[in-house]
Structure formats: structure tokens, C-alpha cells
Design an enzyme around this catalytic site. Structure first.
Site, PDB file in Angstrom:
ATOM      1  N   ASP A   1       5.293  23.653  -2.625  1.00  0.00           N
ATOM      2  CA  ASP A   1       4.562  23.406  -3.869  1.00  0.00           C
ATOM      3  C   ASP A   1       3.280  22.632  -3.605  1.00  0.00           C
ATOM      4  O   ASP A   1       3.111  21.988  -2.564  1.00  0.00           O
ATOM      5  CB  ASP A   1       5.437  22.647  -4.868  1.00  0.00           C
TER       6      ASP A   1
ATOM      7  N   GLU B   1       8.070  18.775  -4.019  1.00  0.00           N
ATOM      8  CA  GLU B   1       7.818  17.526  -3.305  1.00  0.00           C
ATOM      9  C   GLU B   1       6.856  16.643  -4.085  1.00  0.00           C
ATOM     10  O   GLU B   1       7.008  15.418  -4.150  1.00  0.00           O
ATOM     11  CB  GLU B   1       7.243  17.833  -1.913  1.00  0.00           C
TER      12      GLU B   1
END
Length: 479
Positions: A77, A144
Site C-alpha cells: 500500500d 502499513e
């Protein structure tokens, strides 16, 4: 220049591929499926879990069968930010890549090299048949940037390796060997509204440098949300006013670059008063944020906060801690404890303030949480604490660190810098899951401006990182 022509072509080719896929935090299904399809298409064993984490396994090359398994790890991400006026929908559209000399960047948006470069490097290794290496477990985690949620939810039983190379650092030649833990906090102060009666004005604070709250908090860049509280208080000292709205930032871990607030007041000199604050703030932030802008224009409003609610919001913004709380007593220059008011908003019922809190000392993190909670409760509000992630402690005896240093010195003739990191890394969760024999290091290429539209990555630094990783894997036979 076409990105796919850059060397190493596999790395930049895969980075181009993933850049076409929307992959902001909580929007990872498409990129996760891409990784699963990649593995299936090459007949590599893989696992895709319900969170969208993906692990791809590759057997050891000949002669490396007895070497310890190596985990390569990064997150899929990215933070999705864009410049004012950019119409791209980053939830549905990929990013547009551009090359400027030695730098690869995106047009008007974040680049996503944090941590897309890790993804691309791992895919290039998995796709190659001429790189010598032990058995590999390539771990691609999700979310994350919102609290390391993918790493937290990963099933550790899927991993045999206990040696990990995390590829989520942002300075070449600076090896991270420990990191802070952290927690997300969302403060809420209830507000009530009434009909707007006076003139309305919009105050805008913008043109700040912002940055990553873990890496750049020590630079004391102005936080637009916090500065807005100061501006509002300055105005309220001489003029009765009611807040209508306030909004700044979208992520807890990004130092806020812009905040807008609407007020109602009968005062006729508001624009002049805001001009006074422009002069004060320009003088104070002439080094850290030389282009800081504070402006005011007339607007309209139908409702406004009551006098009491307005006072609570301003008081909260003045009293709540923000920025560096403590520097380490043991490591010179290392921020030990900090917090960042990354996102501020006033809706119909409440003011909300979203924070990233970080510390390498758990008790000091607890103390900061206590301070936030106390301020909020004093004003009739509360704080929700969530998404805790543990720190990663320094390991005096680290074979993977020693190997990475040796290969780097052999290749470039100089010592790398070994550092502890104030930012959070997923290594903390892996350390907790995989036990006392877990051994890790975090490395990466030169990548300034992460989490902002100024993000870019050095092409030559990425080339050297690729060479370094291949060298590490080749020599890992002797670990």
C-alpha cells in the site's frame, strides 16, 4: 524517457506495472490479486490471506539448499496525496510516472516508491533465474501506512525464515537496525451548533513543507492544524468569533501542510489581523517553512458553533501536545518520543483530531497518551487509542547486519551508517511473532519527500540497492 527502459529493467518494469494499479491503504485487493496472479503464472507457491497479504515462496538455487531461509519484506500500500487542483481519483486510477535526470517521480501525486520499490525488487528477484540465493519467502503486506495492520494480522506459521531483509528504508547507505513503536489516537470534543448570524470568513494556512511524521518530525516543520489553533486564538483575543468548520490533513502520519477554517464574526478587521499573523509566522518559520501562507477571504455560512464549543476547540488546539516530546538520552539526535496531529475535522457533532504517536520507550508513549486523554477529558471529550504496534529492539549480535555491511563495503569501499529509526517499521511485529532468534535489517534507496507529492526516488540509488541485495543473497550461503 520510458520508465521501462531504465536499468535494471525488471525492477523498473514491475514498478511501472504496479503504478498502474490503485493501491492506497485499504484499497489493496487489486494489487494483492496482481501479486497472486504473478506467482500463479510462474508456478511459485504462494499464500493470499483474507487481509490481502501475499507471501510468495521460491526454492533455493543449487548449492544453497542448506542455507537459512531469507525473508524479503515490504508493503504494497501507499499514501495517496496530490497537489491542489489535481483531479485524479487515486482510488480508481494509477499514477503517472515521469523521469527527471536521476529522479523518478509522479505527476502531481505521491509516487508510491514507499514501498513500491520493495515490491518491484522482490518481483524482479522472483522472476529471475540468474540470481543465486537461499530459499526465499517474499512477504507483501497491506495497510502499513495506516498502522502496520497487515503485518499485525499475518499468520507467522506461514514463515519458516527467521532472517529478514526489510526494504522499507529511504536513505541509501543508512541501515536501520531498530525502530520505535507507536499507536494511533483519535481525540473527539463534542460541539453544538446554532444559526450563523455574522459575516463569515475562510482562513487558509498552506504552502508548508509537511513530511513524514516519523522521519521528519525533528525538523520542526509547521503543522497547519496546530498553527490554525494559534491563529484562531490570536483572533479570539481581540474579537468575538464563532467557528463554523476546520479541516486539515487526511493521515495521522503526515505532517499537515494545509488547513482551512471558517469563522463568523462582527469584527471588521479580521483580514488585517490575519495579515499580522502572516508576518509573525513568516518570521518564526523562515527556515523550516519559508513559504508559509496565512490568508483570509469572505465566504458564507448557515450554521456556526456556539461560543462555548468554539472556545473548547481553540483551547484543545492550544493545549494538546504535538511534535517532539523527548530526544534519546542514549543515541545522539534520535527522536525518542513524538506525536503528530495529522488530520483535523469538525463535523456536525464533534471536533476530531487524529494523531500518530511514536516512542522507543513504551512508558513515555503511555505518558503522551495520558496527556492527550487528560486534555480531551478536561474539555468534555475523549480519546480512542487503537492500532498499537511494537518497537523493534536493537540486536547486538546480528549476522544479517554483519553480512549487509560486509557486502556494502566490498561493493562501494565505505562503511554504511547504522541507525535506530524513530519511524515505525513492520519489523516490530515480525520480531514479536518470530521469536528471540529473529534477525533483521532495513535498507532502501534514496527516496526524499515520501508521503507528499514531492516524493521521488533516485534511479542510480535503486540500481545500487539492486546490486547490493543480489550480493547479499549470493553471500547468504555462508550465514
Amino acid at each position: 524517457m520510458n520508465v521501462r527502459e531504465l536499468e535494471p529493467k525488471k525492477v523498473f518494469g514491475f514498478f511501472d506495472d504496479i503504478s498502474r494499479i490503485p493501491r492506497g491503504s485499504y484499497n489493496t485487493k487489486q494489487i494483492s490479486d496482481f501479486l497472486a496472479d504473478f506467482a500463479a503464472g510462474r508456478e511459485l507457491k504462494y499464500v493470499q490471506d483474507e487481509l490481502n497479504n501475499v507471501i510468495i515462496y521460491k526454492n533455493a538455487t543449487e548449492g544453497y539448499e542448506n542455507a537459512p531461509v531469507i525473508i524479503l519484506q515490504g508493503h504494497m500500500d501507499m499514501v495517496c496525496e496530490k497537489v491542489d487542483g489535481c483531479t485524479k481519483d487515486m482510488t480508481k486510477e494509477g499514477i503517472d510516472l515521469a523521469v527527471d535526470g536521476d529522479w523518478l517521480h509522479a505527476v502531481d501525486t505521491t509516487l508510491g516508491a514507499d514501498n513500491g520499490i520493495a515490491v518491484a525488487i522482490m518481483l524482479a528477484i522472483l522472476d529471475s533465474d540468474d540470481i543465486k540465493h537461499p530459499a526465499l519467502e517474499c512477504v507483501f503486506t497491506v495497510d502499513e501506512e495506516t498502522g502496520l495492520e497487515g503485518a499485525e494480522g499475518l499468520d507467522e506459521s506461514l514463515l519458516k525464515g527467521r532472517i529478514m531483509i526489510n526494504l522499507d528504508s529511504e536513505d541509501e547507505g543508512i541501515f536501520s537496525v531498530s525502530c520505535a513503536g507507536g499507536i494511533t489516537a483519535e481525540a473527539e470534543i463534542p460541539v453544538t451548533r446554532t444559526a450563523a448570524e455574522e459575516k463569515a470568513y475562510m482562513i487558509t494556512i498552506e504552502n508548508l513543507l509537511g513530511g513524514h511524521s516519523g522521519i521528519e518530525i525533528n525538523k520542526e516543520h509547521a503543522n497547519a492544524n496546530v498553527v490554525m489553533g494559534r491563529v484562531l486564538d490570536y483572533l479570539a483575543q481581540t474579537s468575538a468569533l464563532n467557528l463554523v468548520s476546520a479541516a486539515g490533513g487526511s493521515a495521522d502520519n503526515v505532517i499537515c501542510k494545509k488547513c482551512e477554517a471558517v469563522i463568523c464574526t462582527e469584527a471588521e478587521d479580521i483580514i488585517e489581523k490575519v495579515g499580522e499573523m502572516q508576518k509573525i509566522l513568516s518570521a518564526e518559520y523562515h527556515t523550516s517553512d519559508p513559504d508559509i501562507s496565512v490568508s483570509c477571504v469572505e465566504t458564507t455560512a448557515e450554521e456556526m458553533l456556539t461560543v462555548e464549543s468554539t472556545g473548547k476547540v481553540i483551547s484543545y488546539l492550544l493545549m494538546a501536545p504535538n511534535g517532539v516530546e523527548n530526544f534519546s538520552m542514549d543515541i545522539e539526535g534520535l527522536v525518542e518520543t513524538s506525536l503528530n496531529l495529522g488530520a483535523l475535522n469538525i463535523n456536525e457533532k464533534a471536533m476530531t483530531a487524529l494523531y500518530a504517536i511514536r516512542s522507543s520507550v513504551k512508558t513515555r508513549q503511555d505518558y503522551v497518551c495520558r496527556k492527550l486523554d487528560t486534555v480531551a477529558k478536561a474539555l468534555g471529550g475523549s480519546v480512542d487509542f487503537r492500532l498499537y504496534y511494537p518497537g523493534w529492539e536493537y540486536r547486538p549480535d546480528s549476522p544479517i547486519r554483519d553480512l549487509c555491511v560486509k557486502v556494502y563495503k566490498d561493493q562501494y569501499g565505505r562503511e554504511p551508517e547504522i541507525v535506530a529509526l524513530h519511524a515505525g517499521l513492520e519489523c516490530g511485529f515480525f520480531a514479536g511473532k518470530l521469536g528471540d532468534d529473529f534477525d533483521a535489517i532495513s535498507i532502501g534507496p534514496d527516496m526524499p519527500g515520501v508521503h507528499t507529492p514531492d516524493e521521488k526516488v533516485s534511479i542510480s540509488s535503486t540500481q545500487r540497492l539492486w546490486k547490493h541485495i543480489c550480493g547479499i543473497l549470493e553471500e547468504a550461503k555462508n550465514l
